[in-house]
Design a protein around this motif. Structure first.
Motif, PDB file in Angstrom:
ATOM      1  N   VAL A 195     -13.535 -34.423 -21.880  1.00 54.93           N
ATOM      2  CA  VAL A 195     -15.366 -33.506 -21.315  1.00 54.93           C
ATOM      3  C   VAL A 195     -15.168 -32.628 -20.791  1.00 54.93           C
ATOM      4  N   GLU A 196     -14.357 -32.366 -19.550  1.00 57.24           N
ATOM      5  CA  GLU A 196     -13.680 -31.721 -19.504  1.00 57.24           C
ATOM      6  C   GLU A 196     -12.964 -30.295 -19.923  1.00 57.24           C
ATOM      7  N   GLU A 197     -12.300 -31.007 -21.061  1.00 57.31           N
ATOM      8  CA  GLU A 197     -11.537 -29.795 -21.849  1.00 57.31           C
ATOM      9  C   GLU A 197     -12.498 -28.955 -22.724  1.00 57.31           C
ATOM     10  N   LEU A 198     -13.781 -30.047 -23.119  1.00 58.95           N
ATOM     11  CA  LEU A 198     -14.332 -28.994 -23.576  1.00 58.95           C
ATOM     12  C   LEU A 198     -15.895 -28.236 -22.940  1.00 58.95           C
ATOM     13  N   ALA A 199     -15.770 -28.816 -22.089  1.00 58.43           N
ATOM     14  CA  ALA A 199     -17.369 -27.939 -21.070  1.00 58.43           C
ATOM     15  C   ALA A 199     -15.663 -26.694 -20.537  1.00 58.43           C
ATOM     16  N   ARG A 200     -15.130 -26.500 -20.061  1.00 60.00           N
ATOM     17  CA  ARG A 200     -13.772 -25.836 -20.257  1.00 60.00           C
ATOM     18  C   ARG A 200     -13.899 -24.666 -20.906  1.00 60.00           C
ATOM     19  N   HIS A 201     -13.672 -25.058 -22.147  1.00 58.89           N
ATOM     20  CA  HIS A 201     -13.190 -23.982 -23.670  1.00 58.89           C
ATOM     21  C   HIS A 201     -14.787 -23.593 -23.633  1.00 58.89           C
ATOM     22  N   GLN A 202     -15.307 -24.204 -23.953  1.00 52.49           N
ATOM     23  CA  GLN A 202     -17.138 -23.486 -23.940  1.00 52.49           C
ATOM     24  C   GLN A 202     -17.455 -22.661 -23.486  1.00 52.49           C
ATOM     25  N   ALA A 203     -16.713 -21.934 -22.107  1.00 51.87           N
ATOM     26  CA  ALA A 203     -17.200 -21.341 -20.930  1.00 51.87           C
ATOM     27  C   ALA A 203     -16.574 -20.192 -21.669  1.00 51.87           C
ATOM     28  N   LEU A 204     -14.966 -20.200 -21.652  1.00 53.58           N
ATOM     29  CA  LEU A 204     -13.614 -19.663 -22.132  1.00 53.58           C
ATOM     30  C   LEU A 204     -14.550 -19.109 -23.682  1.00 53.58           C
ATOM     31  N   SER A 205     -14.602 -19.927 -24.646  1.00 56.35           N
ATOM     32  CA  SER A 205     -15.105 -19.267 -25.678  1.00 56.35           C
ATOM     33  C   SER A 205     -16.113 -18.165 -25.196  1.00 56.35           C
ATOM     34  N   HIS A 206     -17.258 -18.277 -24.766  1.00 57.07           N
ATOM     35  CA  HIS A 206     -18.889 -18.400 -24.995  1.00 57.07           C
ATOM     36  C   HIS A 206     -17.843 -15.946 -24.981  1.00 57.07           C
ATOM     37  N   GLU A 207     -17.134 -15.569 -23.616  1.00 51.99           N
ATOM     38  CA  GLU A 207     -17.326 -14.698 -23.514  1.00 51.99           C
ATOM     39  C   GLU A 207     -15.797 -14.173 -24.705  1.00 51.99           C
ATOM     40  N   VAL A 208     -15.200 -15.035 -25.210  1.00 45.69           N
ATOM     41  CA  VAL A 208     -14.196 -14.534 -26.329  1.00 45.69           C
ATOM     42  C   VAL A 208     -15.158 -13.726 -27.402  1.00 45.69           C
ATOM     43  N   TRP A 209     -16.130 -14.846 -27.389  1.00 44.96           N
ATOM     44  CA  TRP A 209     -17.698 -14.528 -28.223  1.00 44.96           C
ATOM     45  C   TRP A 209     -18.122 -13.015 -28.254  1.00 44.96           C
ATOM     46  N   VAL A 210     -18.139 -13.509 -27.682  1.00 46.29           N
ATOM     47  CA  VAL A 210     -19.325 -11.812 -26.630  1.00 46.29           C
ATOM     48  C   VAL A 210     -18.661 -10.752 -26.954  1.00 46.29           C
ATOM     49  N   ARG A 211     -16.887 -10.744 -26.445  1.00 45.58           N
ATOM     50  CA  ARG A 211     -16.172  -9.718 -26.673  1.00 45.58           C
ATOM     51  C   ARG A 211     -15.971  -9.792 -28.239  1.00 45.58           C
ATOM     52  N   ALA A 212     -16.136 -10.285 -29.238  1.00 50.70           N
ATOM     53  CA  ALA A 212     -15.545 -10.418 -30.608  1.00 50.70           C
ATOM     54  C   ALA A 212     -17.286  -9.676 -31.101  1.00 50.70           C
ATOM     55  N   ARG A 213     -17.781 -10.347 -30.886  1.00 51.02           N
ATOM     56  CA  ARG A 213     -19.131  -9.716 -31.604  1.00 51.02           C
ATOM     57  C   ARG A 213     -19.230  -8.229 -31.412  1.00 51.02           C
ATOM     58  N   ARG A 214     -18.990  -8.087 -30.049  1.00 44.71           N
ATOM     59  CA  ARG A 214     -19.894  -6.527 -29.624  1.00 44.71           C
ATOM     60  C   ARG A 214     -18.710  -5.252 -29.979  1.00 44.71           C
ATOM     61  N   GLU A 215     -17.153  -6.297 -30.211  1.00 42.19           N
ATOM     62  CA  GLU A 215     -16.413  -5.230 -30.793  1.00 42.19           C
ATOM     63  C   GLU A 215     -16.178  -5.461 -32.312  1.00 42.19           C
ATOM     64  N   ASN A 216     -17.189  -6.040 -33.445  1.00 41.37           N
ATOM     65  CA  ASN A 216     -17.006  -6.505 -34.483  1.00 41.37           C
ATOM     66  C   ASN A 216     -15.457  -7.002 -34.381  1.00 41.37           C
ATOM     67  N   ASN A 217     -14.681  -7.790 -34.318  1.00 45.09           N
ATOM     68  CA  ASN A 217     -13.190  -8.374 -34.495  1.00 45.09           C
ATOM     69  C   ASN A 217     -13.524  -9.441 -34.416  1.00 45.09           C
ATOM     70  N   PHE A 218     -13.160 -10.206 -35.535  1.00 44.42           N
ATOM     71  CA  PHE A 218     -13.522 -11.597 -35.386  1.00 44.42           C
ATOM     72  C   PHE A 218     -12.153 -12.665 -35.177  1.00 44.42           C
ATOM     73  N   SER A 219     -11.219 -11.322 -35.648  1.00 45.61           N
ATOM     74  CA  SER A 219      -9.735 -11.928 -34.786  1.00 45.61           C
ATOM     75  C   SER A 219      -9.446 -12.668 -33.584  1.00 45.61           C
ATOM     76  N   LEU A 220     -10.302 -11.740 -32.655  1.00 53.08           N
ATOM     77  CA  LEU A 220     -10.427 -12.288 -31.518  1.00 53.08           C
ATOM     78  C   LEU A 220     -10.804 -13.164 -31.147  1.00 53.08           C
ATOM     79  N   PHE A 221     -12.428 -14.301 -31.932  1.00 49.96           N
ATOM     80  CA  PHE A 221     -12.595 -14.958 -31.891  1.00 49.96           C
ATOM     81  C   PHE A 221     -12.145 -16.321 -32.243  1.00 49.96           C
ATOM     82  N   ALA A 222     -11.467 -16.121 -33.737  1.00 51.24           N
ATOM     83  CA  ALA A 222     -10.984 -17.049 -33.848  1.00 51.24           C
ATOM     84  C   ALA A 222      -9.824 -18.292 -33.431  1.00 51.24           C
TER      85      ALA A 222
END
Length: 501
Positions: free
Chosen positions: A103-130
């Motif tokens: 539960v703790e690890e999922l919550a932590r990763h969801q918050a971190l993953s969201h910011e990576v996704w925002v950047r990857a989407r903005r920069e059109n860079n899937f390798s950042l998010f993979a």
């Protein structure tokens, strides 16, 4: 009986308040949080969700639940008291299967993953998010294993969002829709009558859009004294109590209808949460019974109301007043035709009614393959583009318009997408039932009289909160189980007339 139930409610109330605070942290991250706060926010959410899990899965919860079940053994099975205990038991049995560390690890990763996704989407860079996506699916596989399932790991996940539904049910649902949708798309593409939606393009200052969309959703019944609207990378609705339900949208300075229909959609969600009975506040009965039912409310207001000819007649004078260019020379029929133009498009949330569910089918099939391990994360962009070509006949020119467009996988919402199609089906079934009770529905919409519509939904859906399972609520509201028939009839009737098929 009363004493045992009161003890359980008093125990659960602060836990639910902590969950609401966690939701507020998530809302803040997607709207207002400073970019460099990501790491701290991930730790805050991990700590909070771990605490909530610990409190809810404690021995005290188990003891109080058992006392209530014993005390209510002879009570009416559909009473609020019995149903509250049943909902709590269902939630408790699921949560106790998942280790606190996960539960703790999922919550932590969801918050971190969201910011990576925002950047990857903005920069059109899937390798950042993979890498983040790879870890999210790995953690989700663990979650499915802990929850348990009979036939497929997807069973454990879809049940979190749509209780009682299985992977086989979802496959059968899409099998019932796919041939008719593909045939309708083909017939429309070959029709002599076609529409041009360039009349909807213009210069729409974001400030004016914000004010206008707020005015429209207020007219529908969204109470802004108990809510607000803010911009976000992906439109969503968050409820922290029945008196604090917030929506977001995103604005395109050249295309007003993007923000308009996103606002109608999210306001549908928000009005559902605002309609939760006050007596259910801070209890497990508050909120929507499932995400499919929740989606039925947003799709009802967005499509059954917002894309109707009657709504076009009502809203056009408002559009012409605030945005004379380009709407000054448009009539209601032209507006109706433009906003209902059927054309395969890249972005799901902007898709027309006919092609929308093919977007959902694509995501369901891909997340199933990622979950099974039959598709690697690095191969996702190519697989996405291939399915877009297969189902819609178009290929995204980049990953921002392709596999990076949705927020869901970054947030760990795997198993969620089918609820959109369930919502579409139910919205048409609700419209069919509503027309029986309100035969002048279209006239009311044309006149901007939305209170009767909202009241019907309050009476048949909102008032029950989470009291009934979705299958039970659908029968209660419409008199029959969920079926694809009303939806397909609605689509075929509407678009055959529009396109003179």
């Amino acid at each position: 009986m009363s004493d045992a139930l009161d003890q359980l409610k008093r125990h659960l109330a602060p836990i639910i308040r902590l969950q609401q605070i966690d939701g507020l942290l998530s809302w803040d991250q997607q709207t207002m949080m400073p970019p460099k706060a990501t790491t701290a926010r991930a730790e805050q959410m991990a700590a909070l969700e771990s605490l909530v899990h610990e409190l809810f899965t404690s021995e005290k919860t188990a003891v109080l639940l058992a006392k209530c079940e014993s005390a209510l053994a002879d009570a009416a099975p559909d009473s609020d008291e019995v149903r509250l205990v049943r909902v709590t038991r269902r939630d408790y049995d699921k949560e106790t299967k998942i280790p606190a560390t996960l539960v703790e690890e999922l919550a932590r990763h969801q918050a971190l993953s969201h910011e990576v996704w925002v950047r990857a989407r903005r920069e059109n860079n899937f390798s950042l998010f993979a890498p983040a996506l790879e870890k999210m699916f790995a953690l989700t596989r663990q979650k499915a294993e802990y929850l348990g399932y009979r036939h497929h790991p997807y069973d454990a996940l879809i049940d979190l969002y749509e209780p009682g539904m299985t992977y086989a049910d979802v496959v059968a649902l899409f099998d019932s829709l796919k041939p008719a949708l593909i045939a309708l798309v083909k017939n429309i593409s070959e029709a002599e009558r076609q529409f041009d939606d360039s009349c909807l393009q213009g210069d729409f200052p974001v400030e004016k859009q914000h004010a206008f969309t707020q005015e429209i959703v207020q007219a529908l019944g969204y109470d802004l004294t108990r809510g607000r609207q803010d911009p976000a990378p992906h439109p969503f609705c968050s409820g922290f109590s029945r008196d604090d339900v917030r929506i977001t949208t995103r604005f395109d300075p050249h295309l007003l209808v993007k923000a308009l229909f996103a606002s109608l959609h999210e306001a549908g969600h928000a009005m559902y949460d605002q309609g939760t009975p006050e007596a259910y506040e801070a209890t497990p009965l508050a909120g929507g019974t499932s995400l499919g039912v929740h989606e039925s409310q947003s799709r009802f207001w967005e499509n059954m109301v917002g894309r109707s000819y009657a709504f076009c007649k009502w809203i056009l004078p408002h559009l012409q007043k605030v945005f004379p260019d380009p709407f000054a020379h448009l009539n209601a029929l032209e507006l109706y035709q433009a906003i209902n133009r059927v054309q395969p498009s890249f972005i799901r949330v902007e898709a027309d009614e006919v092609t929308y569910n093919l977007h959902i089918l694509l995501r369901f099939e891909l997340e199933t393959q990622l979950l099974e391990g039959t598709l690697s994360v690095m191969d996702l962009p190519d697989a996405w583009n291939a399915k877009m070509q297969e189902y819609l006949g178009i290929t995204p020119p980049n990953d921002t318009l392709g596999c990076l467009q949705d927020i869901h996988w970054a947030g760990g919402l795997i198993g969620y997408f089918p609820t959109y199609t369930i919502g579409n089906l139910l919205s048409a079934q609700l419209r069919e039932a509503m027309l029986h009770d309100i035969p002048n529905l279209e006239t009311l919409i044309e006149q901007g009289e939305f209170s009767s519509i909202l009241q019907w939904l309050r009476q048949h859906i909102h008032v029950y909160g989470r009291k009934f399972l979705p299958q039970e609520l659908v029968i209660l509201a419409t008199g029959k189980p969920l079926s694809a028939d009303p939806y397909l009839t609605y689509l075929q009737t509407k678009f055959k007339e529009l396109y003179a098929l």
